[in-house]
Scaffold this motif. Sequence first.
Motif, PDB file in Angstrom:
ATOM      1  N   UNK A   1       9.448 -26.410 -21.607  1.00 39.07           N
ATOM      2  CA  UNK A   1       8.424 -25.367 -21.580  1.00 39.07           C
ATOM      3  C   UNK A   1       8.896 -24.236 -20.674  1.00 39.07           C
ATOM      4  N   UNK A   2       9.205 -23.097 -21.270  1.00 36.69           N
ATOM      5  CA  UNK A   2       9.656 -21.946 -20.511  1.00 36.69           C
ATOM      6  C   UNK A   2       8.583 -20.888 -20.396  1.00 36.69           C
ATOM      7  N   UNK A   3       8.962 -19.736 -19.907  1.00 36.76           N
ATOM      8  CA  UNK A   3       8.004 -18.654 -19.712  1.00 36.76           C
ATOM      9  C   UNK A   3       7.657 -17.955 -21.020  1.00 36.76           C
ATOM     10  N   UNK A   4       8.537 -18.058 -22.049  1.00 44.14           N
ATOM     11  CA  UNK A   4       8.305 -17.339 -23.294  1.00 44.14           C
ATOM     12  C   UNK A   4       8.318 -18.217 -24.525  1.00 44.14           C
ATOM     13  N   UNK A   5       8.646 -19.501 -24.369  1.00 43.95           N
ATOM     14  CA  UNK A   5       8.706 -20.367 -25.551  1.00 43.95           C
ATOM     15  C   UNK A   5       8.624 -21.833 -25.145  1.00 43.95           C
ATOM     16  N   UNK A   6       8.309 -22.648 -26.151  1.00 42.65           N
ATOM     17  CA  UNK A   6       8.295 -24.100 -26.000  1.00 42.65           C
ATOM     18  C   UNK A   6       9.300 -24.680 -26.992  1.00 42.65           C
TER      19      UNK A   6
END
Length: 272
Positions: free
Chosen positions: A97-102
Amino acid sequence: MRSNLLEDDVRTVLSEALDSEDGSLTVVNPSRETLSELVSVLDEHEEPPAVRLLAEDRALKDEMGDFIVASTAADLVEADVLELKILEDVPNHSLLIGSESVVSLIDAGDAVAGLTSDEDAFLDDISSFYDDEWDRADSYSLRTPAMSRVMDTLESDIGPETAADFEGVLASLQTARGDGDGLDEVTISLLVAAKNGELLYDISKWGEDIGLASKATFSRTKTTLEDMGLIDTEKVPIDVGRPRLRLMLGDERLQSVDSDELASVAQGIIAS
């Protein structure tokens, strides 16, 4: 990361995920292979993002049973690159889980797929859910000393030659568990100490002082290796008290090899 991935191994997927992340990354329920590869990839990354790792307690214990993985992870924790917490309710999926996508990780045997979503509402929901899980989770405590501390103190307390041999042995191993899948850290310490003629007292005191293992563990392992013929000892008189034991390599097959072959030869002797 805004597109799906299909790679030969999980290491490549992890590398791409780290490269594309400017903020922090939450890793949820990784497989054992993913967990160990994550530690390795983070260690090699020049500017890694901060990683929060939520994993099952059993998986963490199993992978941190490998000295190479655990000591490297300890360095990352000390550098504020990695945090480890125990996941109580284990989901069926593995997520990045990142800041812009999963990214959902799927192991397809000969390939690893990273299925990516950057849909805002979904990302917000899943980020919020695992933020709450993170806040509730207990921290996982690493009991293994950091690799940097092991190497620095081994060089200063025992000697640069022994430290170089220790590093050489580790570089030749994929794992350091002592369960038939690589020698453990105490065995490696004793073998390289014997290669350099160090005292059992000195290497065991060093190991206990840095939290590697107790003097009793070093003594028991020394006896086991002695019984196998891998090391010998000789008494060294001291001014006051009982003589101390100098460690020496026992089997002549060990005496002529460099550090990068020491482990494989020792394992061959143990298996024979």
